[in-house]
Design an enzyme around this catalytic site. Structure first.
Site, mmCIF file in Angstrom:
data_model
loop_
_atom_site.group_PDB
_atom_site.id
_atom_site.type_symbol
_atom_site.label_atom_id
_atom_site.label_comp_id
_atom_site.label_asym_id
_atom_site.label_seq_id
_atom_site.Cartn_x
_atom_site.Cartn_y
_atom_site.Cartn_z
ATOM 1 N N HIS A 1 0.786 -1.230 0.000
ATOM 2 C CA HIS A 1 0.000 0.000 0.000
ATOM 3 C C HIS A 1 0.815 1.276 0.000
ATOM 4 C CE1 HIS A 1 -4.169 -1.402 0.531
ATOM 5 N NE2 HIS A 1 -3.589 -2.478 1.024
ATOM 6 N N LYS B 1 0.700 14.408 1.733
ATOM 7 C CA LYS B 1 -0.588 14.767 1.137
ATOM 8 C C LYS B 1 -0.708 16.281 0.911
ATOM 9 C CE LYS B 1 -3.075 10.766 3.103
ATOM 10 N NZ LYS B 1 -3.896 10.171 2.021
ATOM 11 N N LYS C 1 -8.776 13.953 4.348
ATOM 12 C CA LYS C 1 -7.913 12.771 4.321
ATOM 13 C C LYS C 1 -7.012 12.877 5.540
ATOM 14 C CE LYS C 1 -6.501 14.053 0.153
ATOM 15 N NZ LYS C 1 -6.442 12.838 -0.642
ATOM 16 N N ARG C 2 -6.302 11.806 5.876
ATOM 17 C CA ARG C 2 -5.369 11.910 6.989
ATOM 18 C C ARG C 2 -4.401 13.088 6.771
ATOM 19 N NH1 ARG C 2 -5.392 7.867 11.049
ATOM 20 N NH2 ARG C 2 -3.665 9.100 11.853
#
Ligand SMILES: *Cc1c(COP(=O)(O)O)cnc(C)c1O
Length: 831
Positions: A373, A570, A564-565
């Site tokens: 992942h 990110k 999102k986290r």
């Protein structure tokens, strides 16, 4: 005697099927309210009303569940087990009602009872047994498997406390424990008869078996019980209900006797608490490992209990003949977290069932499949050998055995290449020797997949190159998806009914049908209805924002969303820089042809991740300044939305206009939030990263706002990245940095954001925030201009939904099944 029991059982199970009409549902709800829950008409506690409805719906699932198990047993086909430390399920009630096709009847029944359907559904606590994308993926996968009638069981841990509840105090994240089971859990059924015993500690020992053969065994262990709790996973209108089996840890009671007799009753009981620690709490780290012993205990606890459970069922049906085991069973490992399964299956086959090493290895490597992942090095699991050996000595033996055999194969293929052997060894040498779990997973599996095409390509070119050179046939891609049942049909009722009225409802199980919407972009009446749906959803989100953040979002403004986290890769920070840039433009009066925006940022930070928590504080402070400046007014609103979770996303994604998918290229393995937004008609502003690439391929570049360096350019920039030069040569950027650095957003705490500013200005910033600032701001400007032309924006919105068909987990699961699992779909006989 046994005949008696059988005939009794038949009496118990031969009850007439339940009626689905509203009147029968009303009776069911009343019966559960009075008899199951012991309430009377005067009760004011709302959750009993939710529970009465949930029990009524559960009754309907129970029948299908039993029929599904019967059908699977009778068929005796191949089965798959989805092994995951995380299942981010969210709420179950609405999804069950939808999948049973009871939506209208339940609404009718609740109306007859004078109860608000929507209000009761929201009383259910989220099952937050996951961190983010990886856990939610597991939830979407098992939904799709049930809908495809694939015999797949989810195995996980029943954490007493799931993902923490996030509060925001003075702009800072505060974590509170998630007591999600406080009011009970209607959906779980305990199966104490299938309790398993899991070993820890002790030592491994040679002995001679009754045939005089030398064998190994694991002795002097401290044992913990694993008690299964089953949750029904309904397919969509297909009579199938699959199982999610979650394990709770409990103490064995054999120690009680000695301690009890010695008068140490309380000591004995407190040992029980120690055993229960294992399933007490989910580790709240997303995309990073934390190396705690309890975490390894959780991993082995899941692996051992689940594999024993599978072997129990196998031996019940086939005795101790394992010759066809690998043809009938496959384990999918969700990241390296459950990878100790490779060694545990070997151990059980050899030590318990007396198979020879080679036979056990042949079975293991035909039944294990591994999904990677992430490429982030901080997420790659390694366990110190000394810790591993103390906790799981017999497993470490087996891992050494696997490694020795493997390294001799490497030596055979590349004679004399000692460096390669060192690189590929499961055991990493160094001050502290470590077990590399990803290598164990690759060596022990017949399939290794990434989760989007770019990610899978980067895996075989980089991180796993040596292994790809050895076994190219093992490696494959399976692009992620999301289930359109939850992420459209359930959470976006206005758009779903418009789509149903336009192209029918086949898209609910065949998402490619949405392509049929494309021609409707030419229909002005349809476009108006589409815009009305979006507006209705925006009004709903605006209400939620008002009640949780106290900020007014105007439904006609562009809703610009990043949830999102919180993680540096990110790049929520890049988003904030753009917000500051917009603020700066407003303050300078550069607002000709302005597009009003409401920016929503949400997500949890790992409690030990300092930088992520600083970013939350920065968003909060910028929001405070922007929202209270009368010169800004409705031109710009900003909120940090607290406690982002599945049930919040169900309100957020239908209401978004612009979806922020702005990770540094090469870092986001796939993303799935991006898919939920696209499906619900948001346009993406994004980098060429993860599944963004495939989203853009499907919808076309003209319906996507692309910016930023490519993954290749990101790699090449290492060593000659000069953010200070970039800032100095860009007036907009310079003004943004000045505002940050002069303390404009930290009036009461000077220097508060020095760390953040330093990170942006660092030549070693791995996330290259400054590198992408200019192209991001330009892409945002294109988005803002595009939004001003509502007619064309709505067309682009429709096309995003229309071309989102690839991103259903139904497709993903069909890919897994065709290329990895090879299961037959089995439909239970319908009642
Ligand atoms: C979909 C989802 C995620 C994953 O979002 P990404 O943008 O892919 O990181 C995380 N958390 C929740 C609650 C979700 O629903």
């Amino acid at each position: 005697m046994s005949d008696d029991i059988v005939s009794h059982q038949q009496e118990i199970t031969d009850v007439p099927p339940l009626d689905k009409d509203a009147a029968s549902l009303v009776k069911g709800i009343q019966r559960h309210y009075l008899r199951t829950l012991g309430q009377h008409t005067e009760s004011h506690a709302n959750h009993y009303k939710y529970q009465a409805l949930a029990y009524t719906i559960r009754d309907h699932l129970m029948e299908n569940w039993k029929d599904t198990k019967d059908a699977y047993l009778k068929k005796d086909g191949k089965r798959a087990y989805y092994m995951s430390l995380e299942f981010l399920m969210g709420r179950a009630l609405g999804n069950a009602i939808l999948n049973l096709g009871l939506d209208d009847n339940v609404a009718d029944a609740m109306h007859q009872l004078g109860l608000s359907y929507e209000e009761k559904v929201e009383l259910e606590r989220d099952a937050g047994l996951g961190n983010g994308g990886l856990g939610r993926l597991a939830a979407c996968f098992i939904d799709s498997c049930a809908t495809l009638s694939l015999p797949v069981t989810g195995y996980g841990i029943r954490y007493e406390y799931g993902m923490f509840r996030q509060l925001i105090h003075n702009g800072y994240q505060v974590e509170e424990p998630d007591h999600w089971l406080n009011y009970g859990n209607v959906w779980e059924i305990t199966r104490p008869e299938y309790t398993q015993r899991v070993h820890f500690g002790g030592r491994s020992e040679r002995y001679h078996d009754d045939q005089g053969k030398v064998r190994m065994r694991w002795t002097d262990t401290q044992d913990v019980l694993a008690i299964p709790y089953d949750t029904p996973i309904p397919g969509y209108k297909n009579h199938t209900v699959n199982t999610l089996r979650l394990w709770k840890s409990a103490a064995t009671d054999e120690f009680d006797l000695s301690e009890f007799n010695a008068g140490d009753y309380t000591e004995a009981v407190s040992a029980k608490n120690h055993a229960e620690d294992i399933s007490m709490v989910l580790y709240p780290n997303d995309a990073s490992e934390n190396g705690k012993e309890l975490r390894l205990r959780q991993q082995y606890f899941l692996a051992s209990a689940s594999i024993k459970d599978v072997l129990r069922q196998w031996t019940r049906e086939h005795g101790e003949d394992f010759s066809t085991f690998a043809d009938k069973n496959v384990f999918q490992l969700n990241d390296t977290h459950p990878t100790v399964s490779v060694a545990e299956l070997m151990r059980l086959l050899m030590d318990e069932y007396r198979l020879e090493w080679d036979d056990a290895w042949a079975i293991t490597t035909k039944t294990m499949a591994y999904t990677n992942h992430t490429l982030l090095p901080e997420a790659l699991e390694r366990w110190p050998v000394h810790l591993f050996g103390r906790l799981l000595p017999r497993l470490l033996d087996i891992i050494y055995g696997i490694n020795a055999q493997f390294l001799s194969k490497v030596a055979e293929k590349w004679p004399g290449d000692v460096e390669r052997q060192r690189r590929m060894s499961i055991i990493e040498e160094g001050d502290v020797q470590q077990v590399r779990m990803a290598y164990l997973a690759i060596i022990g599996s017949f399939s290794v997949n990434g989760v989007a095409q770019l990610h899978s390509d980067l895996l075989v070119e980089g991180l796993f190159k040596d292994f790809y050179d050895m076994w190219p046939e093992k490696f494959n891609n399976k692009t992620n998806g999301v289930t359109q049942r939850r992420w459209m049909a359930w959470c976006n009722k206005p758009l779903s009914s418009l789509i149903n009225n336009t192209i029918g409802d086949a898209w609910i199980t065949d998402l490619q049908q949405l392509r049929k919407l494309a021609p409707s972009i030419e229909n002005a009446e349809f476009r108006k209805q589409w815009a009305d749906c979006k507006r209705e959803n925006k009004v709903r989100l605006a209400k939620l924002v008002k009640s949780t953040c106290g900020v007014d979002f105007a439904p006609d403004a562009m809703f610009d969303v990043q949830v999102k986290r919180i993680h540096e890769y990110k790049r929520q920070l890049l988003n904030v820089l753009h917000v500051i840039h917009l603020y700066d433009r407003i303050k300078r009066g550069d607002t000709e042809n302005w597009t009003p925006r409401c920016v929503l940022i949400g997500g949890k930070a790992a409690p030990g991740y300092y930088m992520a928590k600083q970013i939350i504080k920065l968003v909060s402070n910028v929001a405070d300044v922007v929202n209270h400046d009368p010169a800004v007014g409705d031109k710009l609103k900003v909120v940090f939305f607290p406690n982002y979770r599945v049930s919040a996303m169900e309100v957020i994604c239908p209401a978004a206009d612009l979806s922020e998918q702005i990770s540094t290229a090469g870092k986001e393995a796939s993303g799935t939030g991006n898919m939920k937004f696209m499906m619900n008609g948001a346009l993406t502003i994004g980098t060429l990263d993860g599944a963004n690439i495939e989203i853009r391929e499907e919808v076309g570049d003209e319906n996507f706002f692309l910016f930023g360096l490519t993954a290749e350019e990101v790699e090449k920039s290492r060593g000659h990245y000069d953010p200070n030069a970039i800032i100095a040569s860009d007036e907009d950027f310079l003004r943004v940095m000045n505002l940050l650095e002069c303390g404009h957003f930290s009036q009461f705490e000077p220097g508060l954001f020095a760390g953040i500013c330093g990170a942006i200005r660092s030549c070693n910033d791995p996330w290259l925030v400054a590198a992408d600032f200019r192209s991001y701001v330009d892409a945002q400007q294109r988005a803002a201009e595009a939004y001003r032309d509502q007619e064309s924006w709505v067309k682009m919105s429709i096309l995003n939904t229309a071309y989102s068909g690839k991103f259903s987990t139904d497709r993903t699961m069909e890919d897994y099944n065709r290329e990895i699992w090879k299961l037959q779909s089995i439909r239970p006989a319908s009642a």
